[in-house]
Design a protein around this motif. Structure first.
Motif, PDB file in Angstrom:
ATOM      1  N   LEU A  15     -34.196  65.509  16.987  1.00 32.36           N
ATOM      2  CA  LEU A  15     -33.671  64.385  17.762  1.00 32.36           C
ATOM      3  C   LEU A  15     -34.797  63.615  18.435  1.00 32.36           C
ATOM      4  N   SER A  16     -34.561  62.338  18.698  1.00 36.60           N
ATOM      5  CA  SER A  16     -35.519  61.567  19.477  1.00 36.60           C
ATOM      6  C   SER A  16     -35.483  62.041  20.927  1.00 36.60           C
ATOM      7  N   CYS A  17     -36.467  61.641  21.698  1.00 37.53           N
ATOM      8  CA  CYS A  17     -36.492  62.020  23.118  1.00 37.53           C
ATOM      9  C   CYS A  17     -35.266  61.476  23.842  1.00 37.53           C
ATOM     10  N   LEU A  18     -34.872  60.246  23.527  1.00 38.96           N
ATOM     11  CA  LEU A  18     -33.671  59.671  24.135  1.00 38.96           C
ATOM     12  C   LEU A  18     -32.440  60.500  23.776  1.00 38.96           C
ATOM     13  N   GLU A  19     -32.329  60.900  22.514  1.00 40.77           N
ATOM     14  CA  GLU A  19     -31.172  61.679  22.078  1.00 40.77           C
ATOM     15  C   GLU A  19     -31.176  63.072  22.704  1.00 40.77           C
ATOM     16  N   ASN A  20     -32.368  63.655  22.912  1.00 42.46           N
ATOM     17  CA  ASN A  20     -32.459  64.955  23.562  1.00 42.46           C
ATOM     18  C   ASN A  20     -31.898  64.901  24.972  1.00 42.46           C
ATOM     19  N   GLN A  59     -45.868  64.798  28.219  1.00 44.12           N
ATOM     20  CA  GLN A  59     -44.738  63.891  28.031  1.00 44.12           C
ATOM     21  C   GLN A  59     -43.471  64.677  27.689  1.00 44.12           C
ATOM     22  N   GLY A  60     -43.613  65.676  26.824  1.00 46.68           N
ATOM     23  CA  GLY A  60     -42.462  66.473  26.428  1.00 46.68           C
ATOM     24  C   GLY A  60     -41.837  67.198  27.605  1.00 46.68           C
ATOM     25  N   GLN A  61     -42.665  67.684  28.513  1.00 46.16           N
ATOM     26  CA  GLN A  61     -42.115  68.413  29.655  1.00 46.16           C
ATOM     27  C   GLN A  61     -41.422  67.459  30.619  1.00 46.16           C
ATOM     28  N   ALA A  95     -27.566  55.226  27.657  1.00 48.24           N
ATOM     29  CA  ALA A  95     -27.974  54.321  28.732  1.00 48.24           C
ATOM     30  C   ALA A  95     -28.439  55.115  29.946  1.00 48.24           C
ATOM     31  N   ARG A  96     -27.701  56.174  30.292  1.00 49.29           N
ATOM     32  CA  ARG A  96     -28.086  57.027  31.417  1.00 49.29           C
ATOM     33  C   ARG A  96     -29.382  57.775  31.094  1.00 49.29           C
ATOM     34  N   ALA A  97     -29.511  58.246  29.868  1.00 45.17           N
ATOM     35  CA  ALA A  97     -30.730  58.943  29.454  1.00 45.17           C
ATOM     36  C   ALA A  97     -31.951  58.032  29.557  1.00 45.17           C
ATOM     37  N   ALA A  98     -31.779  56.775  29.170  1.00 42.91           N
ATOM     38  CA  ALA A  98     -32.890  55.823  29.240  1.00 42.91           C
ATOM     39  C   ALA A  98     -33.333  55.604  30.686  1.00 42.91           C
ATOM     40  N   GLU A  99     -32.390  55.585  31.612  1.00 38.26           N
ATOM     41  CA  GLU A  99     -32.732  55.432  33.030  1.00 38.26           C
ATOM     42  C   GLU A  99     -33.572  56.610  33.508  1.00 38.26           C
ATOM     43  N   TRP A 100     -33.192  57.808  33.096  1.00 38.06           N
ATOM     44  CA  TRP A 100     -33.935  58.984  33.536  1.00 38.06           C
ATOM     45  C   TRP A 100     -35.311  59.072  32.889  1.00 38.06           C
ATOM     46  N   LEU A 101     -35.428  58.670  31.643  1.00 36.07           N
ATOM     47  CA  LEU A 101     -36.743  58.644  31.008  1.00 36.07           C
ATOM     48  C   LEU A 101     -37.659  57.661  31.731  1.00 36.07           C
ATOM     49  N   GLU A 102     -37.111  56.539  32.137  1.00 38.92           N
ATOM     50  CA  GLU A 102     -37.909  55.579  32.907  1.00 38.92           C
ATOM     51  C   GLU A 102     -38.293  56.167  34.256  1.00 38.92           C
ATOM     52  N   HIS A 103     -37.368  56.852  34.903  1.00 41.74           N
ATOM     53  CA  HIS A 103     -37.648  57.422  36.210  1.00 41.74           C
ATOM     54  C   HIS A 103     -38.711  58.515  36.132  1.00 41.74           C
ATOM     55  N   LEU A 104     -38.745  59.248  35.020  1.00 46.24           N
ATOM     56  CA  LEU A 104     -39.753  60.289  34.813  1.00 46.24           C
ATOM     57  C   LEU A 104     -41.003  59.750  34.119  1.00 46.24           C
ATOM     58  N   GLU A 105     -41.081  58.421  34.015  1.00 45.56           N
ATOM     59  CA  GLU A 105     -42.276  57.719  33.522  1.00 45.56           C
ATOM     60  C   GLU A 105     -42.603  58.031  32.071  1.00 45.56           C
ATOM     61  N   VAL A 106     -41.569  58.189  31.239  1.00 43.18           N
ATOM     62  CA  VAL A 106     -41.763  58.420  29.806  1.00 43.18           C
ATOM     63  C   VAL A 106     -40.814  57.548  28.983  1.00 43.18           C
ATOM     64  N   ALA A 107     -40.468  56.380  29.498  1.00 38.83           N
ATOM     65  CA  ALA A 107     -39.578  55.482  28.764  1.00 38.83           C
ATOM     66  C   ALA A 107     -40.192  55.054  27.439  1.00 38.83           C
ATOM     67  N   ASP A 108     -41.513  55.040  27.360  1.00 34.19           N
ATOM     68  CA  ASP A 108     -42.189  54.583  26.143  1.00 34.19           C
ATOM     69  C   ASP A 108     -42.086  55.563  24.980  1.00 34.19           C
ATOM     70  N   VAL A 109     -41.613  56.774  25.214  1.00 35.13           N
ATOM     71  CA  VAL A 109     -41.481  57.742  24.117  1.00 35.13           C
ATOM     72  C   VAL A 109     -40.027  57.936  23.699  1.00 35.13           C
ATOM     73  N   ALA A 110     -39.133  57.110  24.188  1.00 34.60           N
ATOM     74  CA  ALA A 110     -37.694  57.298  23.952  1.00 34.60           C
ATOM     75  C   ALA A 110     -37.352  57.428  22.475  1.00 34.60           C
ATOM     76  N   ALA A 111     -37.978  56.628  21.620  1.00 37.73           N
ATOM     77  CA  ALA A 111     -37.643  56.625  20.192  1.00 37.73           C
ATOM     78  C   ALA A 111     -38.408  57.678  19.399  1.00 37.73           C
ATOM     79  N   LYS A 112     -39.366  58.339  20.016  1.00 43.35           N
ATOM     80  CA  LYS A 112     -40.184  59.323  19.309  1.00 43.35           C
ATOM     81  C   LYS A 112     -39.529  60.697  19.338  1.00 43.35           C
ATOM     82  N   ARG A 113     -39.910  61.525  18.377  1.00 43.28           N
ATOM     83  CA  ARG A 113     -39.438  62.901  18.349  1.00 43.28           C
ATOM     84  C   ARG A 113     -40.423  63.784  19.117  1.00 43.28           C
ATOM     85  N   PRO A 114     -39.969  64.952  19.571  1.00 41.08           N
ATOM     86  CA  PRO A 114     -40.838  65.812  20.372  1.00 41.08           C
ATOM     87  C   PRO A 114     -42.187  66.132  19.739  1.00 41.08           C
ATOM     88  N   GLY A 115     -42.225  66.252  18.412  1.00 41.96           N
ATOM     89  CA  GLY A 115     -43.480  66.559  17.737  1.00 41.96           C
ATOM     90  C   GLY A 115     -44.476  65.420  17.728  1.00 41.96           C
TER      91      GLY A 115
END
Length: 239
Positions: A114-119, A162-164, A136-156
């Motif tokens: 899964l992508s980071c957003l999907e995770n 960033q993964g943590q 939409a809620r996941a995207a808000e939290w990724l932004e709040h944790l300062e990793v919005a730029d990896v939303a479409a990427k997979r953990p690998g």
């Protein structure tokens, strides 16, 4: 349970004045002839960060698993709000972990397909949220944790730090009352470890989320409000 991300910490008064949100009393747990817990007790209040420290094999992870309802203690009580986890059905404890508790592990344990957003959204989807609202809620939290730029990427495809932070977002996105973090910076270098801890504790205090943090690192424990030491299955608080 709340999904909001307040910009300022709520005025909750002194933590020591509040009743415990979660507590375990006189917990015993054995695996065969080996005692993992031998009368351990611990409590945590809303908005409080408690570091659980001790040498390897001391029982600190077993204590966390009993408090989270993953393991059932052989004796003693674990109480969350007014519910006794030690007498609760497996189904009830499973539902509690899904809706009221969040978990962060040493290696993140993100779903690699899964992508980071999907995770991050997955935790909400499992609770019945629609895909668009969950993402939409996941995207808000990724932004709040300062990793919005990896939303479409997979953990690998991202760094360990960033993964943590994605794992922290996943733990917090459902609005849990308690987060259990087991060596959350153990696989990170010191800079990324401090970044993760700073973000985790800041958000937890703003949302009045209790955090139980298992660690052997004094630098990580320094982010807590209080330390509990586990040794030979027993607990004590440093004077």
């Amino acid at each position: 349970m709340s999904h909001a991300i307040p910009s300022e910490a709520p005025a909750t008064g002194h933590l020591s004045d509040a009743p415990p949100l979660l507590y375990g009393v006189d917990l015993h747990k054995a695996f065969g002839p080996s005692k993992a817990l031998d009368g351990a007790s611990l409590h945590v209040r809303a908005g409080e960060v408690v570091a659980v420290m001790g040498p390897s094999g001391s029982g600190k992870s077993t204590l966390m698993h009993c408090l989270a309802g993953i393991l059932r203690a052989d004796s003693g009580r674990v109480v969350y709000r007014d519910d006794d986890l030690t007498t609760m059905s497996d189904a009830h404890r499973s539902a509690l972990r899904r809706t009221e508790f969040g978990f962060i592990f040493q290696f993140g344990q993100l779903v690699p397909e899964l992508s980071c957003l999907e995770n991050v959204a997955l935790a909400l989807r499992l609770g019945g949220a629609r895909q668009r609202a969950a993402e939409a809620r996941a995207a808000e939290w990724l932004e709040h944790l300062e990793v919005a730029d990896v939303a479409a990427k997979r953990p690998g495809e991202i760094s360990g730090g960033q993964g943590q932070r994605v794992a922290v977002a996943r733990a917090l996105v459902t609005g849990p009352s308690v987060v259990f973090a087991d060596e959350p910076t153990g696989a990170l270098d010191s800079w990324n470890g401090e970044k993760v801890m700073g973000l985790l504790t800041t958000v937890a205090r703003r949302t009045a989320t209790a955090v139980l943090l298992v660690t052997h690192d004094a630098r990580v424990a320094a982010y807590s409000d209080r330390e509990v030491v586990v040794r030979d299955g027993r607990t004590r608080e440093p004077v």
